[in-house]
Each structure stands twice: as structure tokens, then as C-alpha cells.
Write an enzyme that holds these catalytic residues in place. Structure first.
Site, PDB file in Angstrom:
ATOM      1  N   ARG A  13      14.610   0.544   2.285  1.00 47.86           N
ATOM      2  CA  ARG A  13      13.202   0.828   2.571  1.00 47.86           C
ATOM      3  C   ARG A  13      12.739   0.190   3.887  1.00 47.86           C
ATOM      4  O   ARG A  13      11.548   0.256   4.233  1.00 47.86           O
ATOM      5  CB  ARG A  13      12.333   0.331   1.411  1.00 47.86           C
ATOM      6  CG  ARG A  13      10.934   0.851   1.484  1.00 47.86           C
ATOM      7  CD  ARG A  13      10.100   0.607   0.262  1.00 47.86           C
ATOM      8  NE  ARG A  13       8.769   1.115   0.537  1.00 47.86           N
ATOM      9  CZ  ARG A  13       8.411   2.388   0.449  1.00 47.86           C
ATOM     10  NH1 ARG A  13       9.284   3.289   0.057  1.00 47.86           N
ATOM     11  NH2 ARG A  13       7.195   2.767   0.748  1.00 47.86           N
ATOM     12  N   THR A 165      -8.192  -1.246 -11.702  1.00 49.95           N
ATOM     13  CA  THR A 165      -9.582  -1.333 -12.144  1.00 49.95           C
ATOM     14  C   THR A 165      -9.819  -0.275 -13.213  1.00 49.95           C
ATOM     15  O   THR A 165      -9.592   0.919 -12.973  1.00 49.95           O
ATOM     16  CB  THR A 165     -10.560  -1.125 -10.978  1.00 49.95           C
ATOM     17  OG1 THR A 165     -10.253  -2.051  -9.924  1.00 49.95           O
ATOM     18  CG2 THR A 165     -11.989  -1.354 -11.440  1.00 49.95           C
ATOM     19  N   HIS A 186       1.241   0.805   0.911  1.00 57.06           N
ATOM     20  CA  HIS A 186       2.181   1.874   1.240  1.00 57.06           C
ATOM     21  C   HIS A 186       3.523   1.326   1.740  1.00 57.06           C
ATOM     22  O   HIS A 186       4.548   2.020   1.696  1.00 57.06           O
ATOM     23  CB  HIS A 186       1.569   2.789   2.300  1.00 57.06           C
ATOM     24  CG  HIS A 186       2.068   4.194   2.275  1.00 57.06           C
ATOM     25  ND1 HIS A 186       3.234   4.567   1.620  1.00 57.06           N
ATOM     26  CD2 HIS A 186       1.558   5.338   2.813  1.00 57.06           C
ATOM     27  CE1 HIS A 186       3.416   5.865   1.766  1.00 57.06           C
ATOM     28  NE2 HIS A 186       2.423   6.366   2.483  1.00 57.06           N
ATOM     29  N   ASP A 190       5.232   4.287  -2.486  1.00 56.04           N
ATOM     30  CA  ASP A 190       4.851   5.620  -2.033  1.00 56.04           C
ATOM     31  C   ASP A 190       4.147   6.387  -3.150  1.00 56.04           C
ATOM     32  O   ASP A 190       4.077   5.927  -4.299  1.00 56.04           O
ATOM     33  CB  ASP A 190       6.086   6.401  -1.587  1.00 56.04           C
ATOM     34  CG  ASP A 190       6.805   5.733  -0.422  1.00 56.04           C
ATOM     35  OD1 ASP A 190       6.125   5.089   0.397  1.00 56.04           O
ATOM     36  OD2 ASP A 190       8.044   5.861  -0.352  1.00 56.04           O
TER      37      ASP A 190
END
Length: 213
Positions: A13, A165, A186, A190
């Protein structure tokens, strides 16, 4: 608590992290609805049931446990515990508590109830002391349902853990639907990861209806 460092040089990544963390710092949020009918039908206490379901799925995937530690090192916690808010009607303030995660519902519920008894009436921002580093945040707004909810973190570009939330549930025919807003970074998460998370969360809530009361 174990914190496994990420070897960024060989991390699949790496390009995505560098782009969304250094070049274009980017977090995003999504608001959706959860069907909590099985939880209510099973007679489970709603708030701890939601905390437990969130914790189960958070601890299943490393992208939701990736963080920077106090030494600013990138790594993955082996486990996260829910940190959540409780409201004090007399002062119209809230406190933050945390409960050790256990995949076993009865064990988690007992710990949650113990924390409520010991710290639920403590009128401080941090109601329960000794908050560990490996916690993720949950809050609940039981007074209002919503279709969108966004946090604005002035310096949140370095905060990688998810924030949840919850809102007030509404009746939709035979179903009871509750809004959930999720904020993620991000650089580590993703859209695919978030959608998979929500799918598995819904499966966990649906499974509550299959559990004995």
C-alpha cells in the site's frame, strides 16, 4: 498490546499511503443506515451491542487498526478497544469511557456494565482513567436521526483510526433503522474496505436475532 511496525519499503500500500498521507492528505466520511431490528428483537442492550459489533469487525481487518504510535511510527495494533461517550443530563456534558474488547458477547457486556457502574457518573471528560493507545472512537446522538454527519479535524490528517457516530433510530415499517457515520483516512482505508466493513457489520447485527435471549 502489540504494535507491529509496517515496512513501508515493501508495503503493497506504499504508493497509496504516500499519496493520501503526504501528497494529498485526505480523510472521508460515509453515512448509512443499519437495521437494528434483530438486536432489539433479541432483547440486547442497544449501545453495548453496537459497540461490540463495531469492535468485532474493526478487529477483523488491519486497515482499521493501522495507526501512528506516540513515536510517530506506522504500524498495526493487534487489537483495538472501543472508546465511547456517555451523557450526563444534569450538566449536559459527556464523558469518555472505554471497555476492553472481547469477542465473547457475555464477557464484553459484563465489562461494559462494570465500567458503567464504576465510571458512568464521573463528570469529567475522561471518565475512566488509563486509556490505552489502542482505542477507537464511538459516539452516539440518541436525540436525532440524520442523513449526513461530518467531523472537521483541524489537525486530523495524521489520525488514521476510524471514528464512528451513531444516531437515533427510526421506525420504517417493521424495521428499526439507525444512522451510522464513519470517518476514515484514505491513506489506509479505501472505499472497498469501508463497504466491506459495513457489509460485515450488518451481518453481525443480523446474527443477533439468531442468538438465544
Amino acid at each position: 498490546m502489540a504494535f507491529t511496525l509496517i515496512d513501508r519499503a515493501h508495503w503493497p500500500r506504499r504508493e497509496y499511503f504516500d499519496h493520501y498521507f503526504d501528497q494529498v492528505p485526505c480523510s472521508y466520511s460515509m453515512t448509512t443506515e443499519l437495521d437494528i431490528t434483530p438486536v432489539r428483537t433479541a432483547g440486547r442492550k442497544l449501545y453495548p451491542a453496537l459497540l461490540h459489533a463495531l469492535s468485532l469487525v474493526v478487529n477483523r481487518h488491519p486497515e482499521f487498526r493501522t495507526a501512528l504510535d506516540r513515536e510517530d511510527r506506522l504500524g498495526v495494533y493487534d487489537q483495538l478497544h472501543p472508546s465511547y461517550t456517555v451523557f450526563h443530563p444534569d450538566t449536559e456534558t459527556f464523558s469518555v469511557l472505554w471497555t476492553p474488547f472481547s469477542p465473547d458477547w457475555d464477557t464484553f457486556l459484563a465489562s461494559y456494565q462494570r465500567d458503567q457502574a464504576l465510571y458512568g457518573s464521573v463528570h469529567r471528560f475522561t471518565g475512566k482513567p488509563d486509556v490505552p493507545e489502542n482505542c477507537f472512537s464511538v459516539s452516539m446522538l440518541p436525540w436525532e436521526t440524520f442523513q449526513g454527519f461530518h467531523l472537521h479535524l483541524q489537525q486530523g490528517h495524521r489520525y488514521l483510526l476510524p471514528i464512528f457516530t451513531l444516531g437515533r433510530y427510526r421506525q420504517d415499517g417493521p424495521r428499526q433503522l439507525l444512522p451510522l457515520a464513519v470517518q476514515v483516512h484514505h491513506a489506509v482505508c479505501d472505499g472497498f474496505h469501508l463497504c466491506r466493513f459495513l457489509e460485515e457489520l450488518r451481518e453481525e447485527l443480523a446474527a443477533c436475532g439468531e442468538c438465544p435471549k
